[in-house]
Design an enzyme around this catalytic site. Structure first.
Site, short mmCIF file in Angstrom:
data_model
loop_
_atom_site.label_atom_id
_atom_site.label_comp_id
_atom_site.label_asym_id
_atom_site.label_seq_id
_atom_site.Cartn_x
_atom_site.Cartn_y
_atom_site.Cartn_z
N ARG A 48 -8.57 -0.71 4.55
CA ARG A 48 -7.74 0.33 3.93
C ARG A 48 -6.38 -0.23 3.53
NH1 ARG A 48 -7.49 5.92 6.99
NH2 ARG A 48 -6.13 6.15 5.19
N ASP A 76 4.28 19.94 7.96
CA ASP A 76 5.15 21.13 7.92
C ASP A 76 6.47 20.88 7.19
OD1 ASP A 76 5.37 19.49 10.37
OD2 ASP A 76 7.15 20.69 10.69
N GLN A 77 6.96 19.66 7.25
CA GLN A 77 8.23 19.36 6.57
C GLN A 77 8.04 19.32 5.04
OE1 GLN A 77 11.21 19.01 8.39
NE2 GLN A 77 9.79 19.84 9.92
N ARG A 119 0.16 14.35 13.02
CA ARG A 119 0.69 14.07 11.67
C ARG A 119 0.68 15.32 10.78
NH1 ARG A 119 -1.50 8.44 9.60
NH2 ARG A 119 0.36 8.56 8.29
N LYS A 160 0.85 -1.21 0.00
CA LYS A 160 0.00 0.00 0.00
C LYS A 160 0.88 1.25 0.00
CE LYS A 160 -1.74 1.53 4.01
NZ LYS A 160 -1.44 2.95 4.32
N ASN A 161 1.89 1.26 0.86
CA ASN A 161 2.69 2.47 1.03
C ASN A 161 3.72 2.69 -0.07
OD1 ASN A 161 1.14 2.97 3.22
ND2 ASN A 161 2.67 2.38 4.73
N ASP A 211 4.62 0.41 12.05
CA ASP A 211 3.41 -0.22 11.48
C ASP A 211 3.27 -1.67 11.92
OD1 ASP A 211 3.40 1.52 8.27
OD2 ASP A 211 2.88 2.13 10.31
N CYS A 239 -5.23 12.46 12.69
CA CYS A 239 -5.86 11.15 12.54
C CYS A 239 -5.72 10.44 13.89
CB CYS A 239 -5.22 10.34 11.42
SG CYS A 239 -3.67 9.62 11.89
N ARG A 281 -4.88 10.80 4.33
CA ARG A 281 -3.88 11.85 4.43
C ARG A 281 -2.78 11.70 3.38
NH1 ARG A 281 -1.87 13.34 8.26
NH2 ARG A 281 0.31 13.37 7.62
C1 EPZ Z 1 4.12 6.89 6.38
O1 EPZ Z 1 3.28 7.87 6.94
C2 EPZ Z 1 3.23 5.66 6.22
N1 EPZ Z 1 2.15 5.97 5.28
C3 EPZ Z 1 2.68 5.24 7.58
O2 EPZ Z 1 1.92 4.06 7.39
C4 EPZ Z 1 3.86 4.95 8.52
O3 EPZ Z 1 3.36 4.62 9.78
C5 EPZ Z 1 4.77 6.18 8.60
O4 EPZ Z 1 5.19 6.57 7.28
C6 EPZ Z 1 6.01 5.92 9.44
O5 EPZ Z 1 6.72 4.84 8.89
C7 EPZ Z 1 2.42 6.00 3.96
O6 EPZ Z 1 3.53 5.79 3.52
C8 EPZ Z 1 1.26 6.31 3.05
P1 EPZ Z 1 5.98 10.28 8.53
P2 EPZ Z 1 3.81 9.41 6.98
O7 EPZ Z 1 5.85 11.53 7.75
O8 EPZ Z 1 4.70 9.68 5.84
C9 EPZ Z 1 6.06 13.58 11.93
C10 EPZ Z 1 0.08 2.65 7.63
O9 EPZ Z 1 -0.42 2.11 8.61
N2 EPZ Z 1 5.98 14.55 10.82
O10 EPZ Z 1 7.14 9.39 8.26
O11 EPZ Z 1 2.61 10.27 7.17
C11 EPZ Z 1 4.81 12.73 12.03
O12 EPZ Z 1 3.83 13.40 12.79
C12 EPZ Z 1 0.54 4.08 7.71
O13 EPZ Z 1 0.27 2.08 6.52
C13 EPZ Z 1 5.96 15.91 11.11
O14 EPZ Z 1 5.98 16.31 12.28
O15 EPZ Z 1 4.65 9.41 8.31
C14 EPZ Z 1 5.32 11.48 12.69
O16 EPZ Z 1 5.36 11.69 14.08
C15 EPZ Z 1 0.24 4.69 9.07
N3 EPZ Z 1 5.89 16.80 10.08
C16 EPZ Z 1 6.73 11.34 12.14
O17 EPZ Z 1 7.10 12.64 11.65
C17 EPZ Z 1 5.87 16.39 8.76
O18 EPZ Z 1 5.83 17.26 7.86
C18 EPZ Z 1 6.87 10.33 10.99
O19 EPZ Z 1 5.85 10.63 10.07
C19 EPZ Z 1 5.90 15.01 8.51
C20 EPZ Z 1 5.96 14.11 9.53
#
Ligand code: EPZ
Length: 422
Positions: free
Chosen positions: A402, A124-125, A121, A22-23, A310, A116, A92
């Site tokens: 999902r 900002d980055q 989540r 999926k990811n 995950d 969520c 998202r």
């Molecule tokens: C991806 O989400 C995955 N989703 C998630 O899988 C997975 O849990 C996550 O990466 C971590 O491995 C997809 O790839 C579609 P992050 P993502 O940006 O990219 C913080 C599932 O169950 N952050 O790596 O949204 C954030 O809040 C899903 O399949 C910021 O603060 O996760 C988190 O604490 C759930 N600002 C951490 O970084 C930003 O701009 C990691 O988030 C971006 C992220």
């Protein structure tokens, strides 16, 4: 709303095939926006999230057709560079269209995803990196309103504050068509990022360092189409291996990449399971565990190649029936213990202390009605239900749909007593 009824106590035996990830599918679909040529994705999983993103892309004017496990996308007549709130709030990952839209069309209007179940989540980055690439991004009425005043993004040296998977993917896609060279430090190393990079290179992008924390992208003027087989879903594979260990079974997951599961396999071996790996399969046997059940194993989630967040809920379910006490620490999301109270309803003994849970393994769980709260929490509840005595009913399993393709059929084929109640 559909429910799953699971009658616990059966050890899982047999073979199961991993679906496409999926990811990986989601960013790969978004990447179709970067070219007017066709993009063909093989091994595309039948998931609600994949369907949702397909509908969003269609609403922009992208042709999206599915033939069995083949997805054909073509963005040669994009009419709207918008991702409305109604769609983004359900998924998202829709924010992944932002980078490609800016790179190819120079403007985009994408709803902020909102929080969520597992955390705030923020994005900002994503915004910060796009601004460094020369985009103007304002937040207006809950939308990211973005444009490229100079007409084309330009390469930049970006270092994200934390490792972000979709943030890395968004910025990598945007940088592919930027003028000049982009360096992304602190980049995510997940296999799904590597899979996206490999397709982008097939489309004509110039990317080095995929799979490391330093990505170097030299922008090109246009990208062509590609035909790409989506990498196997390591989280789905890991979920089935945890289920095999929890039910003391003997399961082979085929069509997966064992190397993507290293950190999980180490923990499953520590729990007492015996594991064999081939080129594209993993076999887990837990039929003759010393104490008749797994040993409790502590874990701490971290970015790839560390233990995946995950898989945290799924492994916690295993610890619930293990011998001994384990700690489970979640370092990626601030609220990813929604499954704990539901596991407690099944008889688990878990104490939450900040971002760490202390799990006291008990010999047995007892069936109850429980509620899924998010995708991977649901998977953890399924595993717990497979070992709980009696018949467990899991509500709100749209969360499960999902991210897991035909999960009840795959589990039933392994001997689980499971049925979906419409
Ligand atoms: C991806 O989400 C995955 N989703 C998630 O899988 C997975 O849990 C996550 O990466 C971590 O491995 C997809 O790839 C579609 P992050 P993502 O940006 O990219 C913080 C599932 O169950 N952050 O790596 O949204 C954030 O809040 C899903 O399949 C910021 O603060 O996760 C988190 O604490 C759930 N600002 C951490 O970084 C930003 O701009 C990691 O988030 C971006 C992220």
């Amino acid at each position: 709303m559909d429910k799953l009824r699971i009658h616990g106590g059966t050890a899982l035996h047999g073979e199961v095939f991993a679906s496409g990830a999926k990811n990986a599918a989601l960013p790969l679909m978004a990447a179709s926006l970067l070219t007017a040529q066709p993009v063909l994705l093989e091994h595309a999983p039948r998931l609600v999230d994949v369907h949702t993103l397909g509908e969003l892309l269609r609403s922009m004017g992208v042709q999206v057709e599915r033939e069995d496990s083949l997805l054909r996308l073509r963005a040669d007549a994009v009419s709207r560079c918008e991702a409305p709130y109604e769609r983004v709030k359900t998924m998202r990952a829709s924010v992944l269209v932002l980078g490609p839209l800016l790179a190819r069309f120079g403007h985009a209007r994408v709803s902020l995803p909102g929080g969520c179940a597992i955390g705030a989540r923020p994005v900002d980055q994503h915004v910060r990196g796009l601004r460094q690439l020369g985009a103007r991004v304002d937040i207006e009425h809950g939308y990211l309103v973005a444009s490229v005043p100079s007409g084309r993004l330009r390469g930049a040296h970006i270092s994200t504050d934390m490792v972000t998977v979709t943030g890395t993917e968004n910025l990598m896609m945007a940088a592919c068509l930027a003028d000049g060279e982009t360096l992304i430090e602190n980049a995510a190393q997940e296999p799904e990022v590597v899979d996206l990079a490999s397709m982008l290179v097939d489309m004509g992008a110039d990317i080095e360092g995929a799979g490391t924390s330093r990505l170097r992208i030299r922008g090109v003027s246009t990208l062509g189409g590609a035909s790409h087989r989506i990498v196997a879903d390591r989280i789905e594979a890991g979920t089935f291996l945890c289920a095999a260990a929890a039910t003391r079974g003997d399961v082979t997951v085929r069509g997966c990449v064992p190397a993507h599961l290293d950190s999980l396999l180490d923990k499953l071996r520590e729990a007492g399971a015996s594991i064999d790996c081939g080129e594209d399969w993993v076999r887990l046997r837990a039929t003759d565990l010393p104490a008749g059940r797994p040993r409790a194993v502590s874990l701490r989630t971290s970015e790839y190649p560390g233990f995946p967040t995950d898989m945290q809920a799924q492994f916690m379910a295993l610890d619930c029936i293990a011998e001994g006490t384990a700690t489970v620490t979640e370092t990626i999301f601030e609220n990813r213990f929604m499954h704990v109270q539901e596991l407690v309803r099944l008889g688990a003994r878990i104490a939450v202390e900040g971002n760490t849970c202390v799990v006291q393994g008990s010999g047995k769980l007892s069936a109850a009605t429980v509620m899924a709260t998010d995708l991977r929490a649901s998977a953890g509840l399924v595993i717990a239900a497979l070992v709980a005595e009696g018949s467990t009913c899991i509500e709100r399993i749209y969360h499960l749909d999902r991210g897991y393709e035909a999960m009840e059929h795959k589990l039933a084929a392994l001997g689980a007593r499971i049925e979906r109640l419409r």
